[in-house]
Motif scaffolding. Sequence first.
Motif, PDB file in Angstrom:
ATOM      1  N   LEU A 244       0.834  -1.204   0.000  1.00 10.61           N
ATOM      2  CA  LEU A 244       0.000   0.000   0.000  1.00 10.61           C
ATOM      3  C   LEU A 244       0.869   1.255   0.000  1.00 10.61           C
ATOM      4  CD1 LEU A 244      -3.064  -0.547   2.393  1.00 10.61           C
ATOM      5  CD2 LEU A 244      -3.095  -0.140  -0.069  1.00 10.61           C
ATOM      6  N   GLY A 245       1.969   1.214   0.767  1.00 13.35           N
ATOM      7  CA  GLY A 245       2.893   2.341   0.762  1.00 13.35           C
ATOM      8  C   GLY A 245       3.479   2.580  -0.615  1.00 13.35           C
ATOM      9  N   ARG A 246       3.875   1.517  -1.295  1.00 11.91           N
ATOM     10  CA  ARG A 246       4.431   1.653  -2.641  1.00 11.91           C
ATOM     11  C   ARG A 246       3.368   2.114  -3.638  1.00 11.91           C
ATOM     12  NH1 ARG A 246       8.419  -3.747  -2.784  1.00 11.91           N
ATOM     13  NH2 ARG A 246      10.287  -2.610  -2.118  1.00 11.91           N
ATOM     14  N   THR A 251       1.147   6.453  -6.969  1.00 11.26           N
ATOM     15  CA  THR A 251      -0.029   7.269  -7.275  1.00 11.26           C
ATOM     16  C   THR A 251       0.247   8.757  -7.128  1.00 11.26           C
ATOM     17  OG1 THR A 251      -1.473   5.459  -6.540  1.00 11.26           O
ATOM     18  CG2 THR A 251      -2.440   7.668  -6.638  1.00 11.26           C
ATOM     19  N   VAL A 252       0.845   9.145  -6.012  1.00 15.18           N
ATOM     20  CA  VAL A 252       1.065  10.566  -5.773  1.00 15.18           C
ATOM     21  C   VAL A 252       2.182  11.107  -6.659  1.00 15.18           C
ATOM     22  CG1 VAL A 252       2.804  10.439  -3.917  1.00 15.18           C
ATOM     23  CG2 VAL A 252       1.094  12.275  -3.896  1.00 15.18           C
ATOM     24  N   SER A 253       3.148  10.280  -7.008  1.00 15.25           N
ATOM     25  CA  SER A 253       4.228  10.735  -7.888  1.00 15.25           C
ATOM     26  C   SER A 253       3.698  11.030  -9.289  1.00 15.25           C
ATOM     27  CB  SER A 253       5.329   9.679  -7.961  1.00 15.25           C
ATOM     28  OG  SER A 253       5.938   9.511  -6.698  1.00 15.25           O
ATOM     29  N   MET A 286       9.957   1.985   2.378  1.00 15.89           N
ATOM     30  CA  MET A 286       9.193   0.826   1.925  1.00 15.89           C
ATOM     31  C   MET A 286      10.126  -0.294   1.429  1.00 15.89           C
ATOM     32  SD  MET A 286       6.042   1.453   2.632  1.00 15.89           S
ATOM     33  CE  MET A 286       6.866   2.081   4.116  1.00 15.89           C
ATOM     34  N   ASN A 287      11.222   0.085   0.794  1.00 16.80           N
ATOM     35  CA  ASN A 287      12.201  -0.929   0.380  1.00 16.80           C
ATOM     36  C   ASN A 287      12.797  -1.634   1.590  1.00 16.80           C
ATOM     37  OD1 ASN A 287      11.749  -0.179  -2.246  1.00 16.80           O
ATOM     38  ND2 ASN A 287      13.678   0.930  -2.500  1.00 16.80           N
ATOM     39  N   ALA A 288      13.067  -0.874   2.640  1.00 14.09           N
ATOM     40  CA  ALA A 288      13.615  -1.458   3.862  1.00 14.09           C
ATOM     41  C   ALA A 288      12.617  -2.417   4.496  1.00 14.09           C
ATOM     42  CB  ALA A 288      14.001  -0.359   4.846  1.00 14.09           C
ATOM     43  N   VAL A 332       2.285   6.904   3.930  1.00 17.48           N
ATOM     44  CA  VAL A 332       1.052   7.273   3.234  1.00 17.48           C
ATOM     45  C   VAL A 332       0.493   8.584   3.790  1.00 17.48           C
ATOM     46  CG1 VAL A 332      -1.332   6.598   2.750  1.00 17.48           C
ATOM     47  CG2 VAL A 332       0.495   4.896   2.608  1.00 17.48           C
ATOM     48  N   SER A 333       0.538   8.760   5.103  1.00 26.40           N
ATOM     49  CA  SER A 333       0.017   9.980   5.723  1.00 26.40           C
ATOM     50  C   SER A 333       0.789  11.202   5.244  1.00 26.40           C
ATOM     51  CB  SER A 333       0.101   9.875   7.245  1.00 26.40           C
ATOM     52  OG  SER A 333      -0.688   8.814   7.724  1.00 26.40           O
TER      53      SER A 333
END
Length: 388
Positions: A244-246, A251-253, A286-288, A332-333
């Motif tokens: 979800l974070g990715r 999406t925002v990018s 998120m990668n971590a 996400v926030s």
Amino acid sequence: MSSRENQFPEDREANRAYLLASVESAADALAAGRDDSEQARRLSSTSVEALRESGLFMLKTPREVGGAEAHPVVQMDVIEAVVMIDPAAAWCMFITSAVSGASLAQLPDDAVDEVLADGFPFMAGALRTGGIARKVDGGYQVSGRWAWGSGVEHSDWVMVPVFCDDPPLIRALVPTSEVTLHDNWHTLGMRGTGSCDYELDDVFVPDRFATDLLGTDLLRGGALYRLGLPAYVVNEHGSFAYALGRLALRTVSKAAIEKKRGYLSGTSVADRQIFRRAVGQGTIRMNACAAGMAEALERMFDSAADGPPDPALATEAQAAAVWCTDEAVDVVSELFRYAGGSAVMLANDMQRILRDIYTVQSHLMVSDVGYESYGRVVLGLDPGGGLP
């Protein structure tokens, strides 16, 4: 039990490639059903059929009955791939996969034949034990009510963990036709999962469909089914959260590059240094999470090669799932601040992601108790065990 042809490669990397190709085959249908699921508060029939036809419901099913029996880290990649298309479909997929796998690893042959008589079914179920099972001649009379029945409205079978006298806990599998559904899934997020309550009122469950929830005797399957709870499902919740974070980052990018902000000569959000920092840092976080979750799972799964997993490693894996969720909530926030005024609209993708991550962070499996248990391990104390 009759033999069943297995379509899934046994080699780990080949299995992963096959499953990801299955996700791709279902992608268009899952994307098409996404909004319908959100509006109907249950997974759309289009999405259900796409998951059935793809074979993704068999992600955690033992190979002996035709399933993928995928390694926990492979499961992570598959879950993420589906989240990127539709988070609700991904959630229902891994729930039915987990219920199917746990049930089919322990059920006797005659019960397995009955469950699979008409093809691979859609199963729903709960983690939290509830209700009462009373032993009677030939089986149990089961009554109770359970929550978070993700996908139950489309299911063929429902698994319920129930309190009993002997053994103290059983896992009962019943046809959904014998279950009363309660239309109470009115939620902040994850609306498309249809995770409503369901109830059994003195339903008879034959002995062949009741297994010892705490038992270690497996009739089929390998290390995956020796993990027990919560270790068997922690990968699902950890991977869902960082996926979800990715998805939020993607999406925002995209929106930041395409959209101008400001009342007069607006500029792209992507031109702002502070936004670039948020995207860069969020991606690293998120990668971590993905790397940390996978590393913990590899060691935990290896420890279950010949018996139950090392309790300390299982506790670490659960803490990693909690951490993935906490990190995803933060990322996400922060990203939501840059989504602009359109993000207040219900149909906006970033708002849906924000609502979804705040909903799943309330799940029992990612309670802060996971950190507390792992803290005991770090301090050299007995980690305990079981769900928080």
